[in-house]
Motif scaffolding. Structure first.
Motif, PDB file in Angstrom:
ATOM      1  N   LYS A   1     -12.073 -14.281 -28.845  1.00 49.14           N
ATOM      2  CA  LYS A   1     -11.299 -14.508 -27.752  1.00 49.14           C
ATOM      3  C   LYS A   1     -11.608 -16.044 -26.973  1.00 49.14           C
ATOM      4  CE  LYS A   1     -10.449 -11.499 -24.731  1.00 49.14           C
ATOM      5  NZ  LYS A   1     -10.484 -10.184 -23.893  1.00 49.14           N
ATOM      6  N   LYS A   2     -10.592 -16.471 -26.381  1.00 52.31           N
ATOM      7  CA  LYS A   2     -10.600 -17.878 -25.848  1.00 52.31           C
ATOM      8  C   LYS A   2     -11.145 -17.591 -24.587  1.00 52.31           C
ATOM      9  CE  LYS A   2      -7.992 -21.181 -26.464  1.00 52.31           C
ATOM     10  NZ  LYS A   2      -6.764 -22.221 -26.125  1.00 52.31           N
ATOM     11  N   VAL A   3     -12.292 -18.619 -24.277  1.00 53.93           N
ATOM     12  CA  VAL A   3     -13.035 -18.600 -22.769  1.00 53.93           C
ATOM     13  C   VAL A   3     -12.480 -19.787 -22.403  1.00 53.93           C
ATOM     14  CG1 VAL A   3     -15.265 -18.749 -21.749  1.00 53.93           C
ATOM     15  CG2 VAL A   3     -15.087 -17.449 -23.728  1.00 53.93           C
ATOM     16  N   ILE A   4     -12.076 -19.698 -21.044  1.00 50.60           N
ATOM     17  CA  ILE A   4     -11.651 -21.027 -20.305  1.00 50.60           C
ATOM     18  C   ILE A   4     -12.579 -21.500 -19.492  1.00 50.60           C
ATOM     19  CG2 ILE A   4      -9.968 -21.717 -18.456  1.00 50.60           C
ATOM     20  CD1 ILE A   4      -8.631 -20.858 -21.196  1.00 50.60           C
ATOM     21  N   VAL A   5     -12.861 -22.997 -19.579  1.00 56.82           N
ATOM     22  CA  VAL A   5     -13.713 -23.585 -18.776  1.00 56.82           C
ATOM     23  C   VAL A   5     -13.074 -24.393 -17.848  1.00 56.82           C
ATOM     24  CG1 VAL A   5     -15.955 -25.262 -18.710  1.00 56.82           C
ATOM     25  CG2 VAL A   5     -15.761 -23.556 -20.530  1.00 56.82           C
ATOM     26  N   TYR A   6     -13.314 -24.245 -16.370  1.00 61.15           N
ATOM     27  CA  TYR A   6     -12.567 -25.050 -15.363  1.00 61.15           C
ATOM     28  C   TYR A   6     -13.503 -25.724 -14.420  1.00 61.15           C
ATOM     29  CZ  TYR A   6      -8.806 -26.319 -12.375  1.00 61.15           C
ATOM     30  OH  TYR A   6      -7.764 -27.095 -11.606  1.00 61.15           O
ATOM     31  N   LYS A   7     -13.636 -26.958 -14.428  1.00 66.42           N
ATOM     32  CA  LYS A   7     -14.307 -27.625 -13.396  1.00 66.42           C
ATOM     33  C   LYS A   7     -13.447 -28.372 -12.440  1.00 66.42           C
ATOM     34  CE  LYS A   7     -17.579 -29.560 -17.058  1.00 66.42           C
ATOM     35  NZ  LYS A   7     -17.971 -30.535 -17.660  1.00 66.42           N
ATOM     36  N   TYR A   8     -13.878 -28.269 -11.193  1.00 67.35           N
ATOM     37  CA  TYR A   8     -13.369 -28.574 -10.057  1.00 67.35           C
ATOM     38  C   TYR A   8     -14.266 -29.078  -8.858  1.00 67.35           C
ATOM     39  CZ  TYR A   8     -10.544 -27.890  -5.671  1.00 67.35           C
ATOM     40  OH  TYR A   8      -9.827 -28.065  -4.673  1.00 67.35           O
ATOM     41  N   LYS A   9     -13.648 -30.018  -8.410  1.00 71.82           N
ATOM     42  CA  LYS A   9     -14.371 -30.800  -7.191  1.00 71.82           C
ATOM     43  C   LYS A   9     -13.594 -30.988  -5.882  1.00 71.82           C
ATOM     44  CE  LYS A   9     -18.324 -32.700  -9.413  1.00 71.82           C
ATOM     45  NZ  LYS A   9     -19.313 -33.493  -9.379  1.00 71.82           N
TER      46      LYS A   9
ATOM     47  N   TYR B   1     -10.410 -34.067  -8.735  1.00 69.53           N
ATOM     48  CA  TYR B   1     -11.317 -34.048 -10.253  1.00 69.53           C
ATOM     49  C   TYR B   1     -10.932 -32.581 -10.621  1.00 69.53           C
ATOM     50  CZ  TYR B   1     -14.951 -33.593 -13.377  1.00 69.53           C
ATOM     51  OH  TYR B   1     -15.783 -33.346 -14.681  1.00 69.53           O
ATOM     52  N   ARG B   2     -10.222 -32.402 -11.701  1.00 68.26           N
ATOM     53  CA  ARG B   2     -10.154 -31.034 -12.277  1.00 68.26           C
ATOM     54  C   ARG B   2      -9.904 -31.394 -13.816  1.00 68.26           C
ATOM     55  NH1 ARG B   2      -6.849 -31.626  -8.005  1.00 68.26           N
ATOM     56  NH2 ARG B   2      -6.503 -29.840  -6.582  1.00 68.26           N
ATOM     57  N   ARG B   3     -10.922 -30.451 -14.591  1.00 62.46           N
ATOM     58  CA  ARG B   3     -10.913 -30.436 -16.008  1.00 62.46           C
ATOM     59  C   ARG B   3     -10.783 -29.086 -16.461  1.00 62.46           C
ATOM     60  NH1 ARG B   3     -10.398 -34.823 -14.841  1.00 62.46           N
ATOM     61  NH2 ARG B   3     -11.811 -36.663 -15.377  1.00 62.46           N
ATOM     62  N   LYS B   4      -9.836 -28.928 -17.272  1.00 65.88           N
ATOM     63  CA  LYS B   4      -9.539 -27.518 -18.003  1.00 65.88           C
ATOM     64  C   LYS B   4      -9.830 -27.713 -19.345  1.00 65.88           C
ATOM     65  CE  LYS B   4      -6.466 -23.698 -18.428  1.00 65.88           C
ATOM     66  NZ  LYS B   4      -5.148 -23.125 -18.016  1.00 65.88           N
ATOM     67  N   ARG B   5     -10.628 -26.746 -20.020  1.00 64.84           N
ATOM     68  CA  ARG B   5     -10.889 -26.775 -21.566  1.00 64.84           C
ATOM     69  C   ARG B   5     -11.337 -25.303 -21.935  1.00 64.84           C
ATOM     70  NH1 ARG B   5     -15.002 -31.296 -23.823  1.00 64.84           N
ATOM     71  NH2 ARG B   5     -12.625 -31.973 -24.036  1.00 64.84           N
ATOM     72  N   GLY B   6     -10.665 -25.064 -23.283  1.00 60.97           N
ATOM     73  CA  GLY B   6     -10.848 -23.783 -23.823  1.00 60.97           C
ATOM     74  C   GLY B   6     -11.879 -23.733 -24.865  1.00 60.97           C
ATOM     75  N   HIS B   7     -12.480 -22.817 -25.193  1.00 58.53           N
ATOM     76  CA  HIS B   7     -13.364 -22.483 -26.266  1.00 58.53           C
ATOM     77  C   HIS B   7     -13.131 -21.204 -27.047  1.00 58.53           C
ATOM     78  CE1 HIS B   7     -16.850 -23.166 -28.804  1.00 58.53           C
ATOM     79  NE2 HIS B   7     -17.169 -22.072 -28.283  1.00 58.53           N
ATOM     80  N   ARG B   8     -13.314 -21.239 -28.404  1.00 54.92           N
ATOM     81  CA  ARG B   8     -13.020 -19.958 -29.318  1.00 54.92           C
ATOM     82  C   ARG B   8     -14.379 -20.099 -30.029  1.00 54.92           C
ATOM     83  NH1 ARG B   8      -7.704 -18.492 -31.356  1.00 54.92           N
ATOM     84  NH2 ARG B   8      -8.727 -16.320 -31.784  1.00 54.92           N
ATOM     85  N   GLN B   9     -15.232 -19.100 -29.850  1.00 58.35           N
ATOM     86  CA  GLN B   9     -16.637 -19.021 -30.917  1.00 58.35           C
ATOM     87  C   GLN B   9     -16.273 -18.541 -32.151  1.00 58.35           C
ATOM     88  OE1 GLN B   9     -19.473 -20.617 -30.016  1.00 58.35           O
ATOM     89  NE2 GLN B   9     -20.137 -20.122 -32.050  1.00 58.35           N
TER      90      GLN B   9
END
Length: 106
Positions: free
Chosen positions: A71-79, A84-92
């Motif tokens: 399943k997709k894991v959402i990685v969200y960085k925020y300051k 500053y916002r970064r949204k990235r998904g990852h599927r292993q």
């Protein structure tokens, strides 16, 4: 009960014949057999053998059943306060294997 401790994909697994296991992606094709030579410990008839770091001559034989993505894991960085916002998904990627045999090597 016979079992072995196997290292693959940077993780260690306790496996017995007949176990179905999900490990990190292997290069073998579906239906093919693969073997794991990094066997850290083997238990046969209640007797344990530990390797330094691997048990000499021991290997685990498994059959590759399928490859799949988790399943997709959402990685969200925020300051705060800096826009500053970064949204990235990852599927292993994973491989499902069936443990067929444990050869203790002696």
């Amino acid at each position: 009960m016979d079992y072995a401790i196997v290292k693959t994909g940077g993780k260690q697994y306790r496996v017995s014949p007949g176990d179905v296991l999900d490990v990190e992606l292997l290069t073998a094709e579906e239906g093919a057999t693969t073997q794991f030579d990094e066997v850290l410990a083997v238990s046969r008839d209640g007797e344990m053998r530990f390797g330094t770091p691997n048990v000499a001559g021991a290997r685990v034989i498994a059959q590759v059943q399928s490859h799949y993505k988790d399943k997709k894991v959402i990685v969200y960085k925020y300051k705060a306060k800096t826009r500053y916002r970064r949204k990235r998904g990852h599927r292993q990627n994973y491989t499902r294997i069936l443990i067929q045999d444990i050869e203790s090597g002696g």
